[in-house]
Design a protein around this motif. Structure first.
Motif, PDB file in Angstrom:
ATOM      1  N   UNK A 112       0.840  -1.193   0.000  1.00 13.34           N
ATOM      2  CA  UNK A 112       0.000   0.000   0.000  1.00 13.34           C
ATOM      3  C   UNK A 112       0.873   1.241   0.000  1.00 13.34           C
ATOM      4  N   UNK A 113       0.303   2.324  -0.511  1.00 12.04           N
ATOM      5  CA  UNK A 113       1.022   3.593  -0.630  1.00 12.04           C
ATOM      6  C   UNK A 113       0.144   4.738  -0.170  1.00 12.04           C
ATOM      7  N   UNK A 114       0.781   5.707   0.464  1.00  9.29           N
ATOM      8  CA  UNK A 114       0.137   6.974   0.821  1.00  9.29           C
ATOM      9  C   UNK A 114       0.921   8.086   0.144  1.00  9.29           C
ATOM     10  N   UNK A 115       0.240   8.879  -0.670  1.00  7.82           N
ATOM     11  CA  UNK A 115       0.852  10.046  -1.286  1.00  7.82           C
ATOM     12  C   UNK A 115       0.916  11.149  -0.228  1.00  7.82           C
ATOM     13  N   UNK A 116       2.080  11.738  -0.073  1.00 12.01           N
ATOM     14  CA  UNK A 116       2.282  12.761   0.958  1.00 12.01           C
ATOM     15  C   UNK A 116       2.012  14.142   0.371  1.00 12.01           C
ATOM     16  N   UNK A 117       0.732  14.484   0.352  1.00 10.73           N
ATOM     17  CA  UNK A 117       0.305  15.747  -0.238  1.00 10.73           C
ATOM     18  C   UNK A 117      -0.431  16.582   0.805  1.00 10.73           C
ATOM     19  N   UNK A 177       4.680   0.171  26.909  1.00 16.30           N
ATOM     20  CA  UNK A 177       4.739   0.332  25.457  1.00 16.30           C
ATOM     21  C   UNK A 177       3.436  -0.189  24.876  1.00 16.30           C
ATOM     22  N   UNK A 178       2.647   0.706  24.303  1.00 14.38           N
ATOM     23  CA  UNK A 178       1.317   0.355  23.794  1.00 14.38           C
ATOM     24  C   UNK A 178       1.299   0.170  22.283  1.00 14.38           C
ATOM     25  N   UNK A 179       2.236   0.798  21.589  1.00  9.74           N
ATOM     26  CA  UNK A 179       2.251   0.724  20.133  1.00  9.74           C
ATOM     27  C   UNK A 179       3.605   1.202  19.634  1.00  9.74           C
ATOM     28  N   UNK A 180       3.900   0.836  18.392  1.00  9.61           N
ATOM     29  CA  UNK A 180       5.161   1.278  17.800  1.00  9.61           C
ATOM     30  C   UNK A 180       5.060   1.253  16.286  1.00  9.61           C
ATOM     31  N   UNK A 181       5.801   2.155  15.669  1.00  5.28           N
ATOM     32  CA  UNK A 181       6.002   2.139  14.227  1.00  5.28           C
ATOM     33  C   UNK A 181       7.509   2.164  14.015  1.00  5.28           C
ATOM     34  N   UNK A 182       7.988   1.151  13.328  1.00  2.32           N
ATOM     35  CA  UNK A 182       9.405   1.051  12.972  1.00  2.32           C
ATOM     36  C   UNK A 182       9.480   1.259  11.470  1.00  2.32           C
ATOM     37  N   UNK A 183      10.143   2.333  11.064  1.00  2.00           N
ATOM     38  CA  UNK A 183      10.169   2.712   9.656  1.00  2.00           C
ATOM     39  C   UNK A 183      11.591   2.694   9.120  1.00  2.00           C
ATOM     40  N   UNK A 184      11.698   2.443   7.828  1.00  4.96           N
ATOM     41  CA  UNK A 184      12.984   2.481   7.138  1.00  4.96           C
ATOM     42  C   UNK A 184      13.165   3.842   6.482  1.00  4.96           C
ATOM     43  N   UNK A 185      14.418   4.193   6.200  1.00  5.86           N
ATOM     44  CA  UNK A 185      14.735   5.500   5.630  1.00  5.86           C
ATOM     45  C   UNK A 185      14.150   5.700   4.238  1.00  5.86           C
ATOM     46  N   UNK A 186      13.778   4.627   3.569  1.00  3.58           N
ATOM     47  CA  UNK A 186      13.212   4.719   2.221  1.00  3.58           C
ATOM     48  C   UNK A 186      11.728   5.064   2.232  1.00  3.58           C
ATOM     49  N   UNK A 187      11.228   5.591   3.356  1.00  2.00           N
ATOM     50  CA  UNK A 187       9.809   5.935   3.506  1.00  2.00           C
ATOM     51  C   UNK A 187       8.952   4.680   3.426  1.00  2.00           C
ATOM     52  N   UNK A 225       4.134   9.393  11.202  1.00  2.00           N
ATOM     53  CA  UNK A 225       5.139   8.882  10.264  1.00  2.00           C
ATOM     54  C   UNK A 225       5.041   9.602   8.917  1.00  2.00           C
ATOM     55  N   UNK A 226       3.822   9.788   8.432  1.00  2.90           N
ATOM     56  CA  UNK A 226       3.647  10.499   7.160  1.00  2.90           C
ATOM     57  C   UNK A 226       4.279  11.895   7.235  1.00  2.90           C
ATOM     58  N   UNK A 227       4.017  12.609   8.325  1.00  2.00           N
ATOM     59  CA  UNK A 227       4.546  13.967   8.468  1.00  2.00           C
ATOM     60  C   UNK A 227       6.072  13.967   8.529  1.00  2.00           C
ATOM     61  N   UNK A 228       6.641  13.023   9.245  1.00  2.00           N
ATOM     62  CA  UNK A 228       8.099  12.939   9.341  1.00  2.00           C
ATOM     63  C   UNK A 228       8.699  12.694   7.963  1.00  2.00           C
ATOM     64  N   UNK A 229       8.133  11.763   7.223  1.00  2.00           N
ATOM     65  CA  UNK A 229       8.672  11.474   5.893  1.00  2.00           C
ATOM     66  C   UNK A 229       8.471  12.650   4.935  1.00  2.00           C
ATOM     67  N   UNK A 230       7.353  13.316   5.035  1.00  2.00           N
ATOM     68  CA  UNK A 230       7.158  14.496   4.174  1.00  2.00           C
ATOM     69  C   UNK A 230       8.206  15.550   4.510  1.00  2.00           C
ATOM     70  N   UNK A 231       8.472  15.701   5.812  1.00  4.97           N
ATOM     71  CA  UNK A 231       9.515  16.637   6.236  1.00  4.97           C
ATOM     72  C   UNK A 231      10.901  16.257   5.738  1.00  4.97           C
ATOM     73  N   UNK A 232      11.113  14.997   5.459  1.00  2.92           N
ATOM     74  CA  UNK A 232      12.383  14.512   4.909  1.00  2.92           C
ATOM     75  C   UNK A 232      12.393  14.560   3.386  1.00  2.92           C
ATOM     76  N   UNK A 233      11.312  15.041   2.782  1.00  4.86           N
ATOM     77  CA  UNK A 233      11.270  15.190   1.333  1.00  4.86           C
ATOM     78  C   UNK A 233      10.665  14.022   0.575  1.00  4.86           C
ATOM     79  N   UNK A 234      10.129  13.040   1.268  1.00  4.73           N
ATOM     80  CA  UNK A 234       9.513  11.898   0.582  1.00  4.73           C
ATOM     81  C   UNK A 234       8.202  12.335  -0.070  1.00  4.73           C
TER      82      UNK A 234
END
Length: 162
Positions: free
Chosen positions: A14-19, A88-98, A122-131
């Motif tokens: 699945x994909x989310x467009x960061x717009x 610890x109730x939840x976690x998102x582990x993300x790779x640098x490739x968005x 996570x979406x906001x962080x990746x958008x901030x990184x230019x993804x």
């Protein structure tokens, strides 16, 4: 990007467009998000193992070196959610490739919006990184509730090699 494992039956990408459709995360009362800190690796592994329940992660002693040794690992892309009792109730582990490698929510924390808030973060962080987009893999049978969440977030299916 390092491609995820070949798909199993019912796996989809699945994909989310960061717009401009991104919204700020809303953290439910009693939950706070923070980054990875020393001592978090063992509880993170335990949560992944408990939620996935398939032993896929392997023993901690093998899993953690594999995670931190991956060229796409960045501790700044590990987002942890702590509940009011300090667990610890939840976690998102993300790779640098968005790519969202893992998104897990403890059963006691489900249905409260924690997973949704984590994904918006996570979406906001990746958008901030230019993804321009974020991808993830899920399973339509084993993770039907997650698929519904991703649909609400505006994610859509793309080709596996995508």
């Amino acid at each position: 990007m390092a491609e995820p494992r070949p798909p199993a039956p019912n796996d989809i990408r699945l994909r989310k467009i960061l717009d401009e459709t991104l919204v700020a995360p809303h953290w439910p009362d009693g939950f706070v998000m923070r980054g990875l800190e020393p001592g978090d690796a063992l509880p993170l592994h335990a949560l992944l193992s408990d939620v996935y329940g398939d032993g896929d992660e392997g023993p901690f002693e093998e899993w953690w070196p594999r995670v931190v040794g991956d060229p796409e690992f960045d501790p700044a892309l590990c987002f942890l959610v702590i509940d009011a009792k300090g667990r610890l109730a939840a976690a998102a582990l993300c790779w640098t490739s968005a790519y969202v490698k893992d998104l897990v929510v403890h059963p006691e924390a489900r249905g409260k919006g924690v997973g949704e808030a984590l994904m918006w973060h996570a979406f906001a962080v990746f958008r901030g990184r230019g993804a321009t987009h974020v991808d993830l893999k899920t399973n339509t049978v084993d993770s039907a509730a997650a698929v519904r969440l991703y649909d609400r977030l505006g994610m859509f299916e793309v080709e596996w090699a995508g």
